[in-house]
Write a protein that holds these residues in place. Structure first.
Motif, short mmCIF file in Angstrom:
data_model
loop_
_atom_site.label_atom_id
_atom_site.label_comp_id
_atom_site.label_asym_id
_atom_site.label_seq_id
_atom_site.Cartn_x
_atom_site.Cartn_y
_atom_site.Cartn_z
N LEU A 1 0.90 -1.15 -0.06
CA LEU A 1 0.15 0.04 -0.10
C LEU A 1 0.87 1.24 0.00
CD1 LEU A 1 -2.62 1.45 0.08
CD2 LEU A 1 -2.39 1.07 2.84
N SER A 2 1.06 1.82 -1.06
CA SER A 2 1.99 2.98 -1.30
C SER A 2 1.65 4.33 -1.52
CB SER A 2 2.81 2.66 -2.80
OG SER A 2 3.40 1.44 -2.68
N TYR A 3 0.13 4.41 -1.78
CA TYR A 3 -0.17 5.86 -2.04
C TYR A 3 -1.29 6.20 -0.97
CZ TYR A 3 -1.58 10.05 -4.74
OH TYR A 3 -1.90 11.18 -5.09
N PHE A 4 -2.24 5.35 -0.99
CA PHE A 4 -3.75 5.85 -0.28
C PHE A 4 -3.34 5.68 1.20
CE2 PHE A 4 -4.87 4.66 -4.35
CZ PHE A 4 -5.65 5.64 -4.95
N LYS A 5 -2.56 6.53 1.76
CA LYS A 5 -2.45 6.66 3.33
C LYS A 5 -2.14 8.20 3.92
CE LYS A 5 2.15 4.64 2.43
NZ LYS A 5 3.08 3.55 2.58
N GLU A 6 -2.38 8.33 5.01
CA GLU A 6 -2.15 9.57 5.68
C GLU A 6 -0.72 10.56 5.17
OE1 GLU A 6 -4.03 11.07 7.94
OE2 GLU A 6 -5.34 9.74 8.51
N GLU A 7 0.38 9.86 5.20
CA GLU A 7 1.29 10.69 4.95
C GLU A 7 1.44 11.25 3.51
OE1 GLU A 7 4.67 7.28 3.38
OE2 GLU A 7 3.62 6.97 5.29
#
Length: 418
Positions: A212-218
């Protein structure tokens, strides 16, 4: 052929708006006579649509299976982790079963379901709809005809589509592997099944990479709010802005995604549901855990090798494949319905254009339901036996284990270990 009757367990998108529609389109062949669905609004809407009387409407599947056998078959279309018990109970009660994929995210449950189908001599048909598509049926035929000689390598890609991924796997019901199942199983057990079918051999080795590379808080833009409608300043440049998709994107209506947001799909109801509902969340502020890209490498017992890629980062929801043989190669685009055959000897290229409906996995859903109904009504053999579905599901789970542990899985040993 006698009319086949069915009980539906789970009146969600696939159960109520896809598989059961075969009864409305072919009432002489198929009829849904009972429904079990905990959501009262969904249950009543479905019952009205199919003319199901009050005494055959149930809140829970346990209530349905407490009755004497009500139909020829049961369609189990609940969430991933809710399939096992009703499938087993249905077979024990005498029903043939159509089970939405995946069968289960638990290896032991998958194997048990296959064993119980054999024990009770029931049809257990898993919704591996791609086997029924004109596209993959034609590919299978070309390989059987040895049009490219001996098959050596397969390259296959599932383009999930940025909008489909955001709806189902960031905001939607399948966003968390812990609550549903890993992406490679939930979305791609179709593809593992197709690779197994085309290779015509048992899988022996599997490796996999992804994250999971893109859809996250950072990765959230500065000042991005929790909900799109909370005054997001990035709405004009964000491809995932929820109101734009659910009110303007044609696929939201065509593929039924809007009904995941609200059963009453008027603009007013959609906007209200997006304001504080799960489908209105910023894609960077969700609690999703499934990967957004993954690659799987497979080796089969007949030395065919395959590489598979799943990615969220595409404009289309599509499947493309390349089959490489000793005398030629085949390139295919499922959505476009185009197959190109290149002959090494003559250098000639043949293009086959298939009629592929846009909806229902390019017509696969209807073909699968026709096959399932005739398996019961006429005793015809089906294209997907329970044992084969078990194998392809275990391949997907082995791929996930290989990704997490960074290792090559010896698949026969993996199965024996279970």
């Amino acid at each position: 052929m006698k009319q086949v009757t069915a009980a539906l367990v789970g009146a969600g998108l696939r159960g109520a708006h896809v598989y059961s529609n075969y009864a409305l389109e072919h009432p002489e062949e198929f009829r849904v006579v009972a429904v079990a669905e905990p959501d009262e609004k969904r249950r009543l809407m479905f019952a009205k649509k199919h003319g199901i009387p009050k005494h055959l409407q149930f809140q829970r599947d346990e209530e349905l299976f407490q009755q004497e056998k009500l139909a020829d078959c049961a369609m189990i279309c609940t969430q991933d982790r809710m399939h096992f018990k009703p499938v087993i109970k249905a077979m024990e009660k005498g029903y043939h079963v159509l089970c939405e994929k995946p069968m289960s995210p638990e290896r032991e449950e998958i194997i048990k379901m296959g064993e119980m189908a054999q024990k009770y001599d029931r049809i257990l048909s898993v919704c591996h709809v791609l086997r029924y598509s004109p596209f993959f049926v034609k590919l299978k035929s070309l390989l059987s005809e040895k049009r490219i000689g001996r098959l050596i390598s397969i390259q296959h890609m599932e383009e999930v589509g940025f909008w489909h991924y955001a709806h189902s796997f960031v905001r939607g019901n399948w966003r968390r592997a812990e609550e549903s199942s890993p992406m490679i199983l939930q979305k791609c057990c179709h593809d593992m099944d197709i690779l197994l079918w085309l290779a015509e051999s048992s899988c022996v080795k599997i490796s996999s990479f992804g994250a999971l590379s893109y859809f996250k808080e950072e990765n959230a833009p500065e000042h991005a709010p929790a909900y799109c409608l909370d005054g997001c300043v990035h709405r004009e440049e964000c491809p995932f802005y929820a109101p734009r998709f659910y009110l303007e994107h044609p696929k939201a209506e065509e593929d039924g995604f809007v009904y995941g947001v609200t059963q009453e799909a008027s603009p007013k109801n959609i906007m209200e549901a997006l304001r504080k509902g799960p489908y209105g969340r910023c894609v960077f502020h969700c609690d999703n855990t499934v990967v957004d890209h993954q690659a799987v490498n497979l080796e089969f017992d007949n030395q065919v090798t395959a590489s598979f890629v799943m990615t969220a980062f595409t404009s289309q929801c599509a499947r493309r494949i390349r089959l490489m043989g000793t005398k030629g190669e085949i390139k295919g685009d499922m959505g476009a319905g185009i197959i190109e055959i290149l002959d090494f000897v003559s250098g000639a290229a043949e293009v086959i254009r298939l009629h592929t409906p846009e909806k229902g996995h390019n017509g696969s859903d209807t073909s699968m339901m026709r096959d399932f109904v005739r398996m019961i009504g006429e005793g015809m053999p089906g294209k997907t036996e329970a044992a084969v579905s078990v194998a392809s599901h275990l391949m997907a789970l082995a791929a996930e284990e290989a990704r997490l542990d960074g290792m090559v899985i010896d698949f026969p040993k993996y199965v024996r270990r279970i």
